[in-house]
Design a protein around this motif. Structure first.
Motif, mmCIF file in Angstrom:
data_model
loop_
_atom_site.group_PDB
_atom_site.id
_atom_site.type_symbol
_atom_site.label_atom_id
_atom_site.label_comp_id
_atom_site.label_asym_id
_atom_site.label_seq_id
_atom_site.Cartn_x
_atom_site.Cartn_y
_atom_site.Cartn_z
ATOM 1 N N GLU A 191 88.641 118.583 64.477
ATOM 2 C CA GLU A 191 87.697 119.333 63.664
ATOM 3 C C GLU A 191 87.192 118.446 62.522
ATOM 4 O OE1 GLU A 191 89.660 122.828 62.280
ATOM 5 O OE2 GLU A 191 89.910 123.692 64.288
ATOM 6 N N ARG A 192 86.005 118.746 62.061
ATOM 7 C CA ARG A 192 85.427 117.977 60.955
ATOM 8 C C ARG A 192 86.301 118.134 59.715
ATOM 9 N NH1 ARG A 192 82.509 113.821 61.021
ATOM 10 N NH2 ARG A 192 81.084 114.801 62.520
ATOM 11 N N GLY A 193 86.625 117.005 59.057
ATOM 12 C CA GLY A 193 87.411 117.029 57.838
ATOM 13 C C GLY A 193 88.908 117.166 58.051
ATOM 14 N N THR A 194 89.379 116.921 59.274
ATOM 15 C CA THR A 194 90.822 117.013 59.546
ATOM 16 C C THR A 194 91.592 116.020 58.679
ATOM 17 O OG1 THR A 194 90.541 117.802 61.804
ATOM 18 C CG2 THR A 194 92.600 116.674 61.313
ATOM 19 N N SER A 195 92.703 116.449 58.122
ATOM 20 C CA SER A 195 93.536 115.599 57.267
ATOM 21 C C SER A 195 94.141 114.461 58.076
ATOM 22 C CB SER A 195 94.660 116.413 56.622
ATOM 23 O OG SER A 195 94.144 117.464 55.850
ATOM 24 N N ILE A 196 94.256 113.307 57.458
ATOM 25 C CA ILE A 196 94.834 112.156 58.140
ATOM 26 C C ILE A 196 96.299 112.410 58.482
ATOM 27 C CG2 ILE A 196 95.517 110.938 56.028
ATOM 28 C CD1 ILE A 196 94.686 108.330 57.455
ATOM 29 N N THR A 197 96.983 113.220 57.701
ATOM 30 C CA THR A 197 98.386 113.523 57.995
ATOM 31 C C THR A 197 98.527 114.313 59.292
ATOM 32 O OG1 THR A 197 98.180 115.443 56.518
ATOM 33 C CG2 THR A 197 99.164 113.428 55.598
ATOM 34 N N VAL A 198 97.574 115.178 59.597
ATOM 35 C CA VAL A 198 97.581 115.915 60.867
ATOM 36 C C VAL A 198 97.391 114.934 62.022
ATOM 37 C CG1 VAL A 198 96.473 117.737 62.223
ATOM 38 C CG2 VAL A 198 96.638 117.946 59.732
ATOM 39 N N LEU A 199 96.462 114.001 61.831
ATOM 40 C CA LEU A 199 96.183 112.994 62.855
ATOM 41 C C LEU A 199 97.410 112.112 63.098
ATOM 42 C CD1 LEU A 199 94.022 111.827 64.729
ATOM 43 C CD2 LEU A 199 93.240 110.403 62.829
ATOM 44 N N ARG A 200 98.028 111.658 62.020
ATOM 45 C CA ARG A 200 99.227 110.817 62.154
ATOM 46 C C ARG A 200 100.328 111.570 62.903
ATOM 47 N NH1 ARG A 200 99.142 109.559 56.406
ATOM 48 N NH2 ARG A 200 98.033 107.604 56.025
ATOM 49 N N GLU A 300 97.303 121.212 54.571
ATOM 50 C CA GLU A 300 96.415 120.294 55.298
ATOM 51 C C GLU A 300 95.169 121.032 55.791
ATOM 52 O OE1 GLU A 300 99.804 117.377 57.264
ATOM 53 O OE2 GLU A 300 99.321 119.286 58.247
ATOM 54 N N LYS A 301 94.263 120.268 56.399
ATOM 55 C CA LYS A 301 93.033 120.831 56.939
ATOM 56 C C LYS A 301 92.855 120.412 58.396
ATOM 57 C CE LYS A 301 90.436 120.742 52.550
ATOM 58 N NZ LYS A 301 89.228 120.207 51.869
ATOM 59 N N GLY A 302 92.218 121.278 59.172
ATOM 60 C CA GLY A 302 91.763 120.904 60.498
ATOM 61 C C GLY A 302 92.788 121.019 61.602
ATOM 62 N N ALA A 303 92.409 120.443 62.759
ATOM 63 C CA ALA A 303 93.256 120.393 63.944
ATOM 64 C C ALA A 303 92.856 119.171 64.753
ATOM 65 C CB ALA A 303 93.106 121.670 64.766
ATOM 66 N N VAL A 304 93.757 118.703 65.584
ATOM 67 C CA VAL A 304 93.494 117.491 66.366
ATOM 68 C C VAL A 304 94.013 117.656 67.782
ATOM 69 C CG1 VAL A 304 95.652 116.378 65.639
ATOM 70 C CG2 VAL A 304 93.736 114.973 66.396
ATOM 71 N N THR A 305 93.269 117.123 68.733
ATOM 72 C CA THR A 305 93.679 117.087 70.137
ATOM 73 C C THR A 305 93.941 115.639 70.518
ATOM 74 O OG1 THR A 305 92.294 119.005 70.614
ATOM 75 C CG2 THR A 305 93.043 117.698 72.491
ATOM 76 N N ILE A 306 95.097 115.381 71.128
ATOM 77 C CA ILE A 306 95.521 114.017 71.442
ATOM 78 C C ILE A 306 95.805 113.882 72.937
ATOM 79 C CG2 ILE A 306 97.283 112.235 71.059
ATOM 80 C CD1 ILE A 306 95.611 112.736 68.597
ATOM 81 N N ALA A 307 95.292 112.811 73.549
ATOM 82 C CA ALA A 307 95.645 112.424 74.918
ATOM 83 C C ALA A 307 95.916 110.922 74.902
ATOM 84 C CB ALA A 307 94.523 112.758 75.890
ATOM 85 N N VAL A 308 96.745 110.451 75.845
ATOM 86 C CA VAL A 308 97.135 109.043 75.845
ATOM 87 C C VAL A 308 96.873 108.439 77.227
ATOM 88 C CG1 VAL A 308 98.960 107.368 75.393
ATOM 89 C CG2 VAL A 308 98.961 109.578 74.189
ATOM 90 N N ALA A 309 96.184 107.299 77.248
ATOM 91 C CA ALA A 309 95.919 106.583 78.490
ATOM 92 C C ALA A 309 96.330 105.121 78.323
ATOM 93 C CB ALA A 309 94.449 106.680 78.867
ATOM 94 N N GLU A 310 96.566 104.473 79.459
ATOM 95 C CA GLU A 310 96.960 103.060 79.420
ATOM 96 C C GLU A 310 95.974 102.207 80.191
ATOM 97 O OE1 GLU A 310 100.786 100.093 80.200
ATOM 98 O OE2 GLU A 310 100.664 102.010 81.278
ATOM 99 N N SER A 311 95.577 101.096 79.591
ATOM 100 C CA SER A 311 94.714 100.102 80.231
ATOM 101 C C SER A 311 95.576 99.090 80.975
ATOM 102 C CB SER A 311 93.863 99.394 79.175
ATOM 103 O OG SER A 311 93.185 98.300 79.730
ATOM 104 N N THR A 312 95.012 98.472 82.002
ATOM 105 C CA THR A 312 95.745 97.442 82.744
ATOM 106 C C THR A 312 95.768 96.106 82.011
ATOM 107 O OG1 THR A 312 93.741 96.924 83.997
ATOM 108 C CG2 THR A 312 95.304 98.491 84.984
ATOM 109 N N ILE A 313 94.899 95.963 81.021
ATOM 110 C CA ILE A 313 94.903 94.733 80.226
ATOM 111 C C ILE A 313 95.005 95.085 78.746
ATOM 112 C CG2 ILE A 313 93.564 93.389 81.905
ATOM 113 C CD1 ILE A 313 91.137 93.783 80.026
ATOM 114 N N ALA A 314 95.575 94.183 77.990
ATOM 115 C CA ALA A 314 95.665 94.369 76.545
ATOM 116 C C ALA A 314 94.281 94.201 75.926
ATOM 117 C CB ALA A 314 96.640 93.369 75.945
ATOM 118 N N ILE A 315 94.015 94.969 74.877
ATOM 119 C CA ILE A 315 92.730 94.877 74.179
ATOM 120 C C ILE A 315 92.994 94.899 72.682
ATOM 121 C CG2 ILE A 315 90.440 95.878 73.855
ATOM 122 C CD1 ILE A 315 90.829 97.337 76.530
ATOM 123 N N ALA A 316 92.787 93.757 72.029
ATOM 124 C CA ALA A 316 92.973 93.689 70.579
ATOM 125 C C ALA A 316 92.180 92.520 70.003
ATOM 126 C CB ALA A 316 94.447 93.556 70.223
#
Length: 566
Positions: A191-200, A300-316
């Motif tokens: 959601e717009r304005g979601t707190s960073i603590t919720v995201l973490r 806090e503010k907001g809500a967050v949806t999290i999904a996790v995927a893996e790449s076959t190669i490193a990206i940084a």
């Protein structure tokens, strides 16, 4: 110091003890000029442990010796000492048994590949003790480049798929010593304005539930509409993660496991978190965890949806570095200190096999060679750039100067084709070119205007080359000819000779310099008329004088002043 060793200098008027304590964090590195004894007494009261101490390097007042006093492996003091000593033309005084026994520093080698480490200081200490006893190490690797195994490793590494292991390489959380290549992508909807603590909290819980390590995260992926979301930007900055965003129509093309009609009405796509994560890792990647929703607490503010995927190669790419090295004509003694420092820094050396052979004495056991073929310049540049985008520190090596008929131009062209946030650090380190050394060997033939022309029509059509030869001849330039003759190009030098003889006197001095800086070096002076093309090959550079040039007593000179001008 060209590599940015010093980010800040503490002024003499400040209390050094206070400043030392202020910056005493494990990610920092101090270079202190003075005696080892005095500095040891200075830092002794604030030493807290391997996981908590910075790197401390001691430099003598003359800049001749660099000593990694604290944090040799854990904070990178040894590697920094080698870089700094090379750049200063001094000596790194390293006393660790790992260095002198030429063992792979398993507790720090992954950093130069862009990986992040986890595990307690005690577990790593025990691993290094076992390695010092020459015990073979059992390693499991589930992600990341495996070419680190090409290092000169002692003792042996036993790669296993199951059972007890000494250390782990991959995205999973492991209770022990681990290196984590950046292969995980966190898909985010919020959601717009979601707190960073919720995201973490959402990311931490999702990773923990899936048994994954936060050290393996490459970045966040979301919809374009969230590109300026303060919490997302702050978290990426905090962790040095990438942020990739996608248009709703692109996200809508992804078949997500848990689509939402509500999300579709709001965003124009039935999935944000899962779709963004899958879109980032591509067809070969995989979704490791479907979306989880986390809500704000009362403060806090907001809500967050999290999904996790893996790449076959490193990206940084933000961790990677691409250094263009001019290795000079061949003798490592002619390599600049700037180039030596950059080579010392890099885990991957990419270049034509002959050029890598010439600087082989400078390579450390953990530094990997990527030998390329002649005429495969684009392949070498692409490979070097890809490694750097994975987070590795890479040296792309040319002979002479990389900016003169070397790899710098092609590498820069490929680098510029990437978006700014997807580019690794790029730096060109100049070297001594063949024309410079050839000139030095025969005297002073380049004292007036000169030009360099390559006779290879591999990348430039011959009619363009011929036009340049005529222009240089009529302009009375001293001319340096590169790539003068090969088995497949055996006529261009003779043609060049014919063109020049129309504009230059037949007695114009010519220097032939072959295998410069190498064991079979040969230098010969002749004239434009007496030049025999069949005696020249690709290992030769040719210097052709102008109307004022002359040779005498085995030396060649182009006067700085034309006759009649003074």
């Amino acid at each position: 110091m060209q590599l940015g060793h010093l980010n800040q200098i503490i002024p003499q008027e400040k209390d050094f003890k206070v400043e030392l304590a202020r910056y005493w964090q494990p990610e920092n590195r101090f270079v202190i000029v003075g005696s080892v004894g005095a500095i040891t007494r200075l830092i002794a009261p604030i030493i807290r442990g391997k996981d908590l101490d910075p790197a401390i390097l001691v430099l003598d007042p003359g800049g001749e010796h660099v000593i990694p006093l604290l944090g040799g492996h854990s904070s990178g003091a040894e590697r920094c000492a080698l870089e700094l000593a090379a750049e200063l033309g001094g000596t790194a005084v390293i006393t660790s048994s790992c260095f002198y026994e030429r063992r792979l520093p398993v507790d720090c080698f992954g950093e130069a590949w862009g990986w992040r480490r986890s595990g307690t200081a005690e577990s790593w200490r025990n691993l290094m003790k076992n390695q010092a006893r020459a015990q073979p190490m059992r390693v499991m690797q589930n992600s990341g480049d495996r070419r680190w195994l090409n290092a000169t490793i002692f003792p042996l590494i036993d790669m296993v798929e199951a059972g007890s292991i000494d250390f782990f390489i991959g995205p999973n959380h492991y209770e022990g010593c681990s290196w984590h290549p950046p292969t995980l992508w966190i898909g985010v909807g919020c959601e717009r304005g979601t707190s960073i603590t919720v995201l973490r909290r959402g990311i931490a819980r999702s990773l923990d539930e899936a048994g994954l390590a936060i050290e393996a995260v490459a970045g966040l992926a979301t919809a374009d509409r969230k590109a300026n979301e303060p919490a997302l930007l702050a978290l990426c900055e905090e962790n040095r993660w990438l942020l990739r965003t996608y248009a709703a129509e692109n996200l809508a093309t992804i078949s997500a496991p848990t689509p939402s009609e509500t999300v579709f009405k709001e965003m124009g796509t039935a999935s944000v978190a899962e779709a963004a994560a899958l879109l980032t890792v591509g067809n070969k990647g995989s979704l490791l965890q479907t979306k989880r929703v986390y809500h704000a607490s009362k403060s806090e503010k907001g809500a967050v949806t999290i999904a996790v995927a893996e790449s076959t190669i490193a990206i940084a790419p933000q961790r990677g570095e691409l250094h263009l090295i001019g290795s000079g004509p061949g003798d490592p003694a002619l390599l600049s200190n700037d180039c030596k420092g950059a080579l010392s820094r890099c885990s991957c050396w990419v270049g034509y096999k002959l050029y890598l052979d010439l600087i082989e004495p400078l390579r450390q056991p953990e530094q990997i060679r990527f030998d390329g073929e002649l005429t495969k310049e684009r392949d070498r540049c692409s490979e070097a750039l890809e490694l750097a985008c994975q987070g590795a520190r890479v040296a792309l090596i040319s002979s002479g100067d990389s900016g003169i008929y070397g790899m710098a131009g092609l590498a820069l062209d490929l680098w510029l084709q990437r978006t700014k946030r997807e580019r690794p650090k790029f730096q060109v380190h100049p070297g001594i070119s063949a024309l410079q050394l050839a000139a030095a060997k025969v005297g002073a033939p380049l004292m007036h205007d000169f030009c360099a022309i390559s006779l290879s029509d591999w990348l430039t059509p011959w009619h363009v080359i011929e036009k340049r030869i005529k222009s240089a001849a009529t302009g009375d330039f001293v001319i340096a000819l590169y790539n003068p003759r090969s088995k497949d190009r055996d006529w261009q030098l003779a043609k060049t000779q014919d063109v020049l003889l129309k504009y230059r006197r037949h007695s114009t001095p010519v220097a032939l310099a072959r295998q410069l800086g190498r064991e079979n070096e040969s230098i010969k002076l002749t004239t434009l008329e007496a030049l025999i093309p069949e005696q020249v090959d690709m290992l030769t550079i040719i210097l052709i004088g102008n109307s004022s040039s002359y040779s005498k007593d085995g030396m060649m000179l182009t006067p700085r002043v034309y006759t009649g001008t003074q």
